[in-house]
Design an enzyme around this catalytic site. Structure first.
Site: not given
Length: 217
Positions: A48-50
């Site tokens: 996940s890009e977070n």
């Protein structure tokens, strides 16, 4: 039109073709459901890009931890060995070609694989790029999950994009509520079709020319 896959059936259909050992990013919205349908005996590293690697399915009701969320701010779980890191490192993974696959939502996909998924161009629409551009060109493969038609009944598969571009010639597969369509060598090849819906009916509601899988062999 009555025959169509539910959102969970679409997610299960996408999950079925994600191979063991892949590192995969699931985009905001519909693609997040794929995490709930991956076989438990298949090792897939969800990114996940977070800043999460090793993400699990959605958290059960009553067990949500809002310090553990995906990029869409939905509470998720973490598989054994999962880890957290700065979002700059996460984007470096995306841009550096380290993801085997990303599964994104879309407003439109063109016949040549061009993708539009961050803005409709409408004056009152809120643009939301997020990590979509980085994912579309950084992942080794890009799949799209979307409903086949807009609310107005128009095809989301189009000859050319009319919405702002996210990425050029990046989409290789589209999973809709009616079919699975591979975009390859200038052809849109129908590899799976919802039960009870004919190829002719699919072509009638699709704005690009479709090819049957057996005709491409």
């Amino acid at each position: 039109m009555t025959a169509r896959w539910t959102r969970d059936q679409m997610a299960a259909r996408a999950a079925r073709d994600i191979a063991d050992g892949m590192v995969v990013n699931l985009g905001i919205g519909l693609p997040t459901l794929v995490a709930n349908h991956l076989p438990v005996d298949r090792e897939v590293l969800l990114h996940s890009e977070n800043g999460v690697l090793g993400m699990g399915p959605a958290a059960a009701v009553g067990q949500e931890d809002y310090d553990l969320i995906n990029a869409g701010k939905q509470p998720v779980t973490l598989r054994p060995g999962g880890c957290f890191f700065h979002h700059a490192d996460s984007f470096a993974m995306m841009r550096g070609g380290h993801l085997d696959l990303c599964v994104l939502g879309a407003f439109q996909v063109a016949a040549n694989g061009d993708l539009a998924n961050w803005h409709t161009g409408a004056p009152d629409a809120i643009p939301a790029v997020g990590g979509a551009m980085d994912l579309a060109i950084g992942a080794k493969r890009t799949w799209v999950m979307m409903e086949h038609l807009t609310k107005a009944g128009e095809s989301k598969l189009v000859p050319r994009l009319t919405y702002p571009v996210t990425g050029l010639a990046c989409v290789s597969r589209v999973i809709t509520d009616l079919a699975v369509i591979d975009l390859r060598d200038g052809h849109a090849i129908v590899t799976d079709l919802v039960e009870g819906f004919s190829f002719e009916a699919l072509q009638a509601c699709t704005a690009i020319n479709l090819t049957r899988r057996d005709a491409s062999n």
